[in-house]
Design an enzyme around this catalytic site. Structure first.
Site, PDB file in Angstrom:
ATOM      1  CB  CYS A  87      33.824  13.522  18.115  1.00 23.92           C
ATOM      2  SG  CYS A  87      32.134  13.755  18.705  1.00 23.92           S
ATOM      3  CE1 TYR A 240      15.950  36.416  26.983  1.00 17.27           C
ATOM      4  CE2 TYR A 240      13.662  36.040  26.366  1.00 17.27           C
ATOM      5  CZ  TYR A 240      14.617  36.319  27.318  1.00 17.27           C
ATOM      6  OH  TYR A 240      14.222  36.485  28.626  1.00 17.27           O
ATOM      7  CD  GLU A 261      20.711  38.653  21.666  1.00 17.66           C
ATOM      8  OE1 GLU A 261      21.577  38.585  22.557  1.00 17.66           O
ATOM      9  OE2 GLU A 261      19.771  37.852  21.555  1.00 17.66           O
ATOM     10  CB  CYS A 335      17.197  24.869  24.273  1.00 13.81           C
ATOM     11  SG  CYS A 335      17.729  26.092  25.491  1.00 13.81           S
TER      12      CYS A 335
END
Length: 377
Positions: A87, A240, A261, A335
């Site tokens: 890959c 986070y 976190e 994201c």
């Protein structure tokens, strides 16, 4: 970038494979602008593009075939293994190690798990590499017997693969579609993999999260740090905070930074990274980000909050808290631009003033976008 696996129809995970990288970037930038809509005064920075091949610092290889001839890659529609050892988006340090891993599976007679038959021992091989070529190698197996087989044959693997700094076995006995289980058995090496990212020396634990693309992660942290330094807040919360990338990058003279976190393991790694990186004025707490924020008084709240949530976004509760808080600015790294847009709709009192697409996942529709939010007039 071209890929023989994609062209042959063996793997279609990289949905944008074959498209010129600038075209991919343009699509992602346009998608983000469309989702956020027209915002007066919003400054769009040029998208950041790193390498389009060999960028993935982590490979999640499904094991198929037989122990004599294992495949490392994905499963096809019938549940049979498709070998993807070549890959092109995976870091070459990982692909170079996969032949030795395949030989190890044969030597240890680790029977690959068959989804159609619901039988077998070895489900996945998870490999993470750092910029120095050191590897964190994890075998996801179904029983203690398989753990002992890995342990027994491990010395031979380490002789052939000395760059395997850490080796673990992860137990996932259930017949379910999951990447890993809760129990991690440490077999070799230190507890954490050092991950140099720019001036930082982060530390990754086997079950910890880190950005898939080290080069773009560095650019992401640098961009965030530049905006933080420009605003010069005296106090920052990084909700986070993960392994500490944003929190440590945001440190500065006279500034206090608190990273929050939920994973205690990630918090321990972030504390160690602060020492390794020579960063002071930063503390890390193991807590739920939303509960931590909701439990604060206005006097305790910082001047700036950094959020880098999972793909699901911040959610109604944290958005509501940010809307009513005394916070003066938000740095939001996402994201998933769709949940970012949804969160912005939940916070009408905030507006984005700067935004930049960071191409964390070339060859796919996914990407990271970092935004700076200020109070709406």
């Amino acid at each position: 970038m071209e890929c023989s696996y994609f062209d042959a129809g063996r793997c279609r995970s990289c949905t944008l494979m074959g498209q010129p990288h600038p075209v991919q970037l343009g699509r992602k930038d346009a998608h983000t602008r469309e989702l956020l809509g027209p915002v007066p005064g919003l400054e769009w920075l040029a998208p950041f593009a790193g390498a389009e091949r060999g960028f993935r610092n982590r490979a999640k290889m499904v094991v198929g075939g037989s122990w004599r001839r294992p495949t490392l890659g994905i499963l096809d529609a019938e549940g049979h293994g498709v070998d993807l050892r070549g890959c092109g988006v995976i870091d070459p340090a990982i692909t170079a190690a996969l032949p030795a891993v395949a030989s190890f599976i044969t030597a240890a007679r680790l029977v690959p798990y068959s989804v159609p038959m619901r039988s077998g021992e070895l489900k996945h091989v998870l490999v993470t590499c750092n910029p120095d070529g050191q590897l964190l190698l994890r075998f996801v197996v179904r029983s203690e017997a398989a753990v002992e087989a890995v342990r027994k044959h491990l010395p031979a693997l380490l002789r052939r693969l000395p760059q395997a700094l850490i080796v673990t076995a992860n137990l996932l006995p259930e017949h379910k579609a999951a990447l890993e289980g809760e129990t991690e058995v440490h077999l070799h090496g230190p507890e954490t993999l050092p991950m140099p990212v720019g001036p930082l020396r982060l530390r990754l634990r086997p079950q910890g999260f880190f950005q898939t693309n080290t080069e773009v992660a560095d650019a992401l942290y640098r961009q965030g740090a530049a905006w933080v330094d420009e605003l010069a807040p005296a106090s920052v919360w990084d909700l986070y905070s993960g392994v500490g990338g944003f929190a440590l990058s945001s440190a500065g003279p006279g500034r206090t930074v608190v990273g929050v976190e939920i994973s205690p393991q990630a918090v321990e790694g972030a504390k160690a990274a602060a020492l390794d990186s020579g960063v002071s004025g930063v503390d890390f707490l193991a807590a739920d980000a939303t509960a931590f924020a909701e439990g604060s008084s206005p006097r305790e709240q910082p001047e700036l909050v950094i959020v880098n949530p999972p793909r699901r976004g911040l959610g109604e509760r944290l958005c509501s808290w940010l809307e009513s808080s005394s916070v003066g600015a938000i740095l939001y790294s996402s994201c998933n631009a769709e949940t970012l847009a949804e969160d912005l709709r939940r916070m009408p009192g905030w507006r984005p003033v700067r935004a930049r697409v960071m191409d964390m996942f070339p060859q796919t529709e996914h990407y990271e976008v970092i935004t700076l939010l200020e109070r709406a007039a």
